[in-house]
Design a protein around this motif. Structure first.
Motif, PDB file in Angstrom:
ATOM      1  N   GLY A   1      88.482  25.567 -15.433  1.00 34.71           N
ATOM      2  CA  GLY A   1      87.301  25.679 -15.903  1.00 34.71           C
ATOM      3  C   GLY A   1      86.258  25.530 -14.591  1.00 34.71           C
ATOM      4  O   GLY A   1      85.230  26.478 -14.236  1.00 34.71           O
ATOM      5  N   LEU A   2      86.749  24.691 -13.816  1.00 29.38           N
ATOM      6  CA  LEU A   2      85.840  24.471 -12.568  1.00 29.38           C
ATOM      7  C   LEU A   2      86.058  25.462 -11.322  1.00 29.38           C
ATOM      8  O   LEU A   2      85.100  25.923 -10.788  1.00 29.38           O
ATOM      9  CB  LEU A   2      86.158  22.850 -11.954  1.00 29.38           C
ATOM     10  N   ILE A   3      87.230  26.227 -11.318  1.00 31.54           N
ATOM     11  CA  ILE A   3      87.524  27.160 -10.334  1.00 31.54           C
ATOM     12  C   ILE A   3      86.862  28.333 -10.923  1.00 31.54           C
ATOM     13  O   ILE A   3      86.242  28.961 -10.167  1.00 31.54           O
ATOM     14  CB  ILE A   3      89.079  27.336 -10.493  1.00 31.54           C
ATOM     15  N   LEU A   4      86.744  28.479 -12.149  1.00 31.03           N
ATOM     16  CA  LEU A   4      85.971  29.735 -12.628  1.00 31.03           C
ATOM     17  C   LEU A   4      84.833  29.506 -12.582  1.00 31.03           C
ATOM     18  O   LEU A   4      83.657  30.666 -11.933  1.00 31.03           O
ATOM     19  CB  LEU A   4      86.361  29.783 -14.302  1.00 31.03           C
ATOM     20  N   LEU A   5      84.081  28.376 -12.483  1.00 32.19           N
ATOM     21  CA  LEU A   5      82.717  28.146 -12.250  1.00 32.19           C
ATOM     22  C   LEU A   5      82.298  28.396 -10.960  1.00 32.19           C
ATOM     23  O   LEU A   5      81.157  29.163 -10.465  1.00 32.19           O
ATOM     24  CB  LEU A   5      82.337  26.546 -12.550  1.00 32.19           C
ATOM     25  N   ALA A   6      83.278  28.070  -9.869  1.00 28.98           N
ATOM     26  CA  ALA A   6      83.209  28.391  -8.491  1.00 28.98           C
ATOM     27  C   ALA A   6      83.156  29.974  -8.283  1.00 28.98           C
ATOM     28  O   ALA A   6      82.121  30.270  -7.423  1.00 28.98           O
ATOM     29  CB  ALA A   6      84.005  27.664  -7.413  1.00 28.98           C
ATOM     30  N   VAL A   7      83.937  30.485  -8.804  1.00 28.27           N
ATOM     31  CA  VAL A   7      84.036  32.012  -8.492  1.00 28.27           C
ATOM     32  C   VAL A   7      82.729  32.674  -9.317  1.00 28.27           C
ATOM     33  O   VAL A   7      82.241  33.751  -8.904  1.00 28.27           O
ATOM     34  CB  VAL A   7      85.252  32.640  -9.342  1.00 28.27           C
ATOM     35  N   ALA A   8      82.536  32.272 -10.567  1.00 28.34           N
ATOM     36  CA  ALA A   8      81.263  32.552 -11.005  1.00 28.34           C
ATOM     37  C   ALA A   8      80.068  33.049 -10.106  1.00 28.34           C
ATOM     38  O   ALA A   8      79.149  33.746 -10.297  1.00 28.34           O
ATOM     39  CB  ALA A   8      80.908  32.216 -12.225  1.00 28.34           C
TER      40      ALA A   8
END
Length: 413
Positions: free
Chosen positions: A298-305
């Motif tokens: 979830g955190l990696i996806l937050l960074a990519v978002a």
């Protein structure tokens, strides 16, 4: 300095309460925890409006949150052992009164000093109430089911964390007096909570309390270390959500709708609550092993978002991190509750909550400082990647504990 142990079981002067009465008190204690946490998280979607009105920076927002955590932690450390000695009621009644004063201070705020004062009152109140209420849920569960008590405690906690921002965003966006109405409602909701804690049965007091440093019983230190580390990282995500995610959402969407920011925060906690319900009955270790990878993803996806300016990806990220948070939180609290020795439940629960609140507050302040240098999007991305890596490290430690024969306690029944 040590305090002499005393029974932490509720006993009234007369006959033992009926099972039905015990069940009612159990759910009333859960309600009180829920409402206190709703109140402390009402300000989340309102900070941007306070910034515009009083003229302060994103760093000041994180400092307002930090002072809340700074007073909450010593309050937790004092109130947990104190309630073990003098009884839950004597600690909880003043705590609810301070929560009311905190809401009043927010409703009447005239400048940023009022905001700091309100957060201090809320921090002391929640710190004083969290450990005793967590212990009370264990003691009041009619069948002595600690696993069920842990579930109610964690759902009340994340329910309050998520409902507060959503409720405040709704009231502030669509009702009059946006910086008064949410706190007026909180005061009303605290009235039955005050009645609840005032009517708790008295605890038989057999010893005198003295202050002591936080201490974890030797037999459970391994469990506490792994559960505390995992919980710290999971709650770092919550701290980010409660302080800066509404602004992050506004930056990506270009919208200043307060309900949108509140809903983004609420989605993290709603998914956490759902995950806990679905995870009920699984072992504490299995919950944490499942939850940590989801927090990291979830955190990696937050960074990519942030890199691709995608609100859709941001939603996926919050859902994933929220599910992971719920599993880690439930698993950690269940393990700690199961391992805590008799007579020290509130003390151990309070120390565990200290770790969680440090996770909520300290990383968020770091992100606030970094945002002043590199901008909000970059700060969130650095935070997300760093915490994701740490989650994977703790996951490896948990797996190695299994390989070496060191088991995390199963969920208590």
């Amino acid at each position: 300095m040590a305090h002499t142990r005393t029974s932490s079981t509720f006993r009234s002067a007369g006959a033992e309460p009926s099972k039905a009465a015990g069940g009612l008190r159990f759910w009333a204690a859960g309600y009180t925890l829920l409402i206190l946490l709703i109140g402390t998280n009402l300000p989340t979607p309102l900070y941007h409006g306070y910034q515009l009105k009083f003229g302060f920076s994103a760093l000041t927002v994180t400092l307002i949150f930090a002072v809340y955590v700074a007073v909450l932690i010593p309050s937790l450390l004092v109130a947990g052992p104190l309630s073990d000695a003098v009884g839950r009621r004597r600690v909880l009644v003043p705590a609810v009164a301070l929560a009311v004063l905190g809401s009043v201070a927010f409703a009447l705020a005239q400048n940023v000093v009022w905001l700091f004062a309100a957060r201090i009152l809320q921090g002391v109140a929640l710190g004083a109430a969290s450990g005793p209420l967590t212990a009370a849920l264990n003691e009041l569960e009619p069948n002595g089911d600690r696993r069920r008590a842990s579930l109610v405690s964690t759902i009340a906690s994340v329910g309050g964390l998520g409902t507060g921002p959503l409720l405040a965003g709704l009231l502030a966006q669509y009702f009059p007096a946006p910086r008064v109405t949410p706190f007026g409602l909180e005061i009303v909701l605290l009235i039955p909570a005050a009645v609840t804690v005032a009517l708790l049965p008295a605890t038989t007091v057999t010893a005198r309390w003295r202050p002591r440093r936080p201490e974890i019983p030797v037999a459970m230190r391994g469990i506490f270390a792994t559960s505390g580390s995992a919980g710290f990282l999971a709650f770092a995500v919550v701290g980010l959500a409660l302080t800066l995610v509404p602004t992050y959402v506004a930056t990506l969407s270009g919208s200043r709708n307060l309900l949108l920011g509140g809903a983004a925060v609420a989605s993290v906690l709603a998914c956490s609550a759902v995950a806990q319900v679905l995870g009920y009955g699984r072992s504490a270790r299995a919950l944490q092993l499942s939850g940590l990878p989801l927090v990291a993803v979830g955190l990696i996806l937050l960074a990519v978002a942030g890199s691709v300016s995608s609100l859709t990806l941001l939603l996926v990220a919050t859902v994933t991190a929220g599910v992971g948070h719920g599993l880690v939180f439930l698993g950690g609290l269940t393990a700690v509750n199961h391992a805590a020795p008799a007579g020290r439940h509130a003390e151990v629960a309070s120390t565990f909550l200290v770790v969680l609140y440090l996770g909520t507050g300290v990383p968020a302040v770091g992100v606030g400082f970094l945002a002043t240098v590199s901008g909000l999007l970059r700060a969130v991305q650095v935070f997300a990647v760093g915490v994701a890596v740490l989650c994977l490290i703790v996951l490896v430690v948990l797996v190695r504990r299994r390989a070496s024969g060191a088991e995390i306690a199963p969920a208590a029944s």
